[in-house]
Design a protein around this motif. Sequence first.
Motif, PDB file in Angstrom:
ATOM      1  N   ALA A 247       0.838  -1.204   0.000  1.00 31.86           N
ATOM      2  CA  ALA A 247       0.000   0.000   0.000  1.00 31.86           C
ATOM      3  C   ALA A 247       0.873   1.254   0.000  1.00 31.86           C
ATOM      4  N   VAL A 248       1.928   1.240   0.830  1.00 32.19           N
ATOM      5  CA  VAL A 248       2.815   2.413   0.904  1.00 32.19           C
ATOM      6  C   VAL A 248       3.481   2.653  -0.456  1.00 32.19           C
ATOM      7  N   GLN A 249       3.977   1.549  -1.055  1.00 35.05           N
ATOM      8  CA  GLN A 249       4.654   1.663  -2.344  1.00 35.05           C
ATOM      9  C   GLN A 249       3.707   2.210  -3.421  1.00 35.05           C
ATOM     10  N   LYS A 250       2.472   1.691  -3.440  1.00 34.30           N
ATOM     11  CA  LYS A 250       1.504   2.111  -4.467  1.00 34.30           C
ATOM     12  C   LYS A 250       1.111   3.570  -4.268  1.00 34.30           C
ATOM     13  N   ALA A 251       0.984   3.971  -3.001  1.00 31.09           N
ATOM     14  CA  ALA A 251       0.592   5.356  -2.736  1.00 31.09           C
ATOM     15  C   ALA A 251       1.736   6.314  -3.085  1.00 31.09           C
ATOM     16  N   ARG A 252       2.980   5.878  -2.810  1.00 31.46           N
ATOM     17  CA  ARG A 252       4.123   6.759  -3.073  1.00 31.46           C
ATOM     18  C   ARG A 252       4.335   6.968  -4.557  1.00 31.46           C
ATOM     19  N   ASP A 253       4.090   5.923  -5.346  1.00 28.34           N
ATOM     20  CA  ASP A 253       4.261   6.079  -6.792  1.00 28.34           C
ATOM     21  C   ASP A 253       2.935   5.796  -7.473  1.00 28.34           C
ATOM     22  N   PHE A 254       1.938   6.618  -7.110  1.00 26.43           N
ATOM     23  CA  PHE A 254       0.574   6.319  -7.538  1.00 26.43           C
ATOM     24  C   PHE A 254       0.421   6.392  -9.052  1.00 26.43           C
ATOM     25  N   ALA A 255       1.093   7.372  -9.690  1.00 30.01           N
ATOM     26  CA  ALA A 255       0.937   7.532 -11.145  1.00 30.01           C
ATOM     27  C   ALA A 255       1.349   6.257 -11.872  1.00 30.01           C
ATOM     28  N   LEU A 256       2.442   5.651 -11.390  1.00 27.40           N
ATOM     29  CA  LEU A 256       2.946   4.438 -12.027  1.00 27.40           C
ATOM     30  C   LEU A 256       1.982   3.277 -11.815  1.00 27.40           C
ATOM     31  N   PHE A 257       1.447   3.157 -10.589  1.00 27.92           N
ATOM     32  CA  PHE A 257       0.514   2.066 -10.304  1.00 27.92           C
ATOM     33  C   PHE A 257      -0.759   2.233 -11.129  1.00 27.92           C
ATOM     34  N   ARG A 258      -1.218   3.483 -11.246  1.00 28.06           N
ATOM     35  CA  ARG A 258      -2.394   3.768 -12.047  1.00 28.06           C
ATOM     36  C   ARG A 258      -2.171   3.353 -13.494  1.00 28.06           C
ATOM     37  N   ALA A 259      -0.977   3.694 -14.007  1.00 28.04           N
ATOM     38  CA  ALA A 259      -0.639   3.324 -15.393  1.00 28.04           C
ATOM     39  C   ALA A 259      -0.602   1.795 -15.536  1.00 28.04           C
ATOM     40  N   ALA A 260      -0.116   1.109 -14.484  1.00 33.88           N
ATOM     41  CA  ALA A 260      -0.059  -0.347 -14.538  1.00 33.88           C
ATOM     42  C   ALA A 260      -1.466  -0.937 -14.572  1.00 33.88           C
ATOM     43  N   VAL A 261      -2.380  -0.365 -13.753  1.00 35.85           N
ATOM     44  CA  VAL A 261      -3.771  -0.842 -13.749  1.00 35.85           C
ATOM     45  C   VAL A 261      -4.382  -0.643 -15.133  1.00 35.85           C
ATOM     46  N   GLU A 262      -4.095   0.538 -15.735  1.00 35.52           N
ATOM     47  CA  GLU A 262      -4.585   0.785 -17.096  1.00 35.52           C
ATOM     48  C   GLU A 262      -3.988  -0.212 -18.069  1.00 35.52           C
ATOM     49  N   GLY A 263      -2.714  -0.546 -17.821  1.00 37.25           N
ATOM     50  CA  GLY A 263      -2.008  -1.463 -18.722  1.00 37.25           C
ATOM     51  C   GLY A 263      -2.657  -2.833 -18.803  1.00 37.25           C
ATOM     52  N   TYR A 264      -3.327  -3.240 -17.738  1.00 42.54           N
ATOM     53  CA  TYR A 264      -3.990  -4.543 -17.743  1.00 42.54           C
ATOM     54  C   TYR A 264      -5.170  -4.576 -18.724  1.00 42.54           C
ATOM     55  N   GLU A 265      -5.692  -3.398 -19.055  1.00 43.30           N
ATOM     56  CA  GLU A 265      -6.798  -3.265 -20.015  1.00 43.30           C
ATOM     57  C   GLU A 265      -7.987  -4.152 -19.657  1.00 43.30           C
ATOM     58  N   LEU A 266      -8.357  -4.151 -18.385  1.00 43.22           N
ATOM     59  CA  LEU A 266      -9.527  -4.907 -17.948  1.00 43.22           C
ATOM     60  C   LEU A 266     -10.654  -3.968 -17.546  1.00 43.22           C
ATOM     61  N   LEU A 267     -10.324  -2.710 -17.317  1.00 49.61           N
ATOM     62  CA  LEU A 267     -11.310  -1.730 -16.871  1.00 49.61           C
ATOM     63  C   LEU A 267     -11.337  -0.589 -17.870  1.00 49.61           C
ATOM     64  N   PRO A 268     -12.486   0.085 -18.010  1.00 48.33           N
ATOM     65  CA  PRO A 268     -12.482   1.308 -18.816  1.00 48.33           C
ATOM     66  C   PRO A 268     -11.461   2.283 -18.222  1.00 48.33           C
ATOM     67  N   ALA A 269     -10.773   3.014 -19.100  1.00 49.15           N
ATOM     68  CA  ALA A 269      -9.682   3.867 -18.643  1.00 49.15           C
ATOM     69  C   ALA A 269     -10.134   4.871 -17.580  1.00 49.15           C
ATOM     70  N   ARG A 270     -11.420   5.289 -17.651  1.00 51.93           N
ATOM     71  CA  ARG A 270     -11.912   6.275 -16.687  1.00 51.93           C
ATOM     72  C   ARG A 270     -11.869   5.715 -15.271  1.00 51.93           C
ATOM     73  N   LEU A 271     -12.119   4.386 -15.165  1.00 53.06           N
ATOM     74  CA  LEU A 271     -12.213   3.765 -13.839  1.00 53.06           C
ATOM     75  C   LEU A 271     -10.862   3.360 -13.274  1.00 53.06           C
ATOM     76  N   ALA A 272      -9.819   3.377 -14.125  1.00 49.58           N
ATOM     77  CA  ALA A 272      -8.521   2.850 -13.686  1.00 49.58           C
ATOM     78  C   ALA A 272      -7.995   3.612 -12.468  1.00 49.58           C
ATOM     79  N   GLY A 273      -8.148   4.943 -12.491  1.00 53.33           N
ATOM     80  CA  GLY A 273      -7.652   5.734 -11.367  1.00 53.33           C
ATOM     81  C   GLY A 273      -8.365   5.396 -10.081  1.00 53.33           C
TER      82      GLY A 273
END
Lengths: 201, 182
Positions: free
Chosen positions: B22-48
């Motif tokens: 949780a700490v790691q994801k919060a500290r580098d949130f932009a990267l984690f968000r991009a990774a969630v988008e990268g999975y392409e399982l959710l509409p991009a709007r919901l990834a954040g």
Amino acid sequence: MTEALLVSNVLLWIAVLALGAVVVALVRQIGVLHERVRPAGALAIQTGPRVGEPAPVVEADDLAGAAHVVGAPVADGRDTLLFFLSPSCPVCKALLPVLAALARGASLRVVLASDGARQEHEAFAAREGIALPYLLSTPLGLSYRVGKLPWAVLIDADGVVRAQGLVNTREHLESLLEAKAQGVASIQEYLARERAEKGAA
Amino acid sequence: MLDPALEHVLRGSLALLLASGAVQKARDFALFRAAVEGYELLPARLAGVAAALFAALEGALGAALLAPARFGLRPGALALAAALFALYAAAIAINLARGRREIDCGCGGPAAHVPLSGWLLARNAILVAMALACLAGVAQRALGLVDALTIAGGVAALALIWTAVHGLLAHAAALARMQEDV
């Protein structure tokens, strides 16, 4: 007997944790070795245009439909940072704010470039709020021999390639600008020069 | 029935993993968000939103696993943690099936790009098994000083192994890329 087992247990835990620490340290060292040999910053790994040679001149339209000529000498004296990206690359996305900040400086023109299906790129640009010129051209990537993303090429006002390389972080991007300032083509050249200077001294 | 010392080791390790994640994801949130988008399982709007939820959920579960037993949070947190690891595994499996191995797993932090692989599925299967083992029931036994040694040593050893394995996964990917280049 119980005391003997306890002593042996304590000793074994110390040994296990020490070995675990050694394994982690070894993994770190492998990481450091990778860093040393990895193409980073202003290092060129492909046989595209060399640093110091004229950049290939390619005409391409951006997403808004405006025509751009990349690699030609420009009159305003500004350098051009050509940034190759793809909507499916998280690192590219993470670097977009850095590029926007660089573009706000007066001395640098930042141009994004990619290829592929137009709708995908339009959706990507809208989603990320990209205001920079966004070229869509396959010949562009081919003539600069882009193999890895995100790939950046720094072209000066005379249309000469000043630095290029794989950029994974803000530091790598800045190293391109620094490479131009110092007149170094790549990390390898920089290290070789440093070694020669040390040898002379 | 699981020995209470073992249960402490497993639960403590899961809590450490979730909290540090949780700490790691919060500290580098932009990267984690991009990774969630990268999975392409959710509409991009919901990834954040999803990325924020995952990070918050991991932090909450990490805390709940360490909460004293009298609050009664542990069984629910263990079940949710198992479900979360299974969900991550499913997202990885779907993208492996799509052939998208290159995307970032979103689990290595900013320093290491860990691409998807079967190893991550095995890793998550072990995590699910750890959570379920704690749920299966714990034997009653008074814990002594030796157990404190076992618990502290066990958690530390598992954390070291985790760090080493993740490092090796990132390096294996770097090595594969390097061999491609040559």
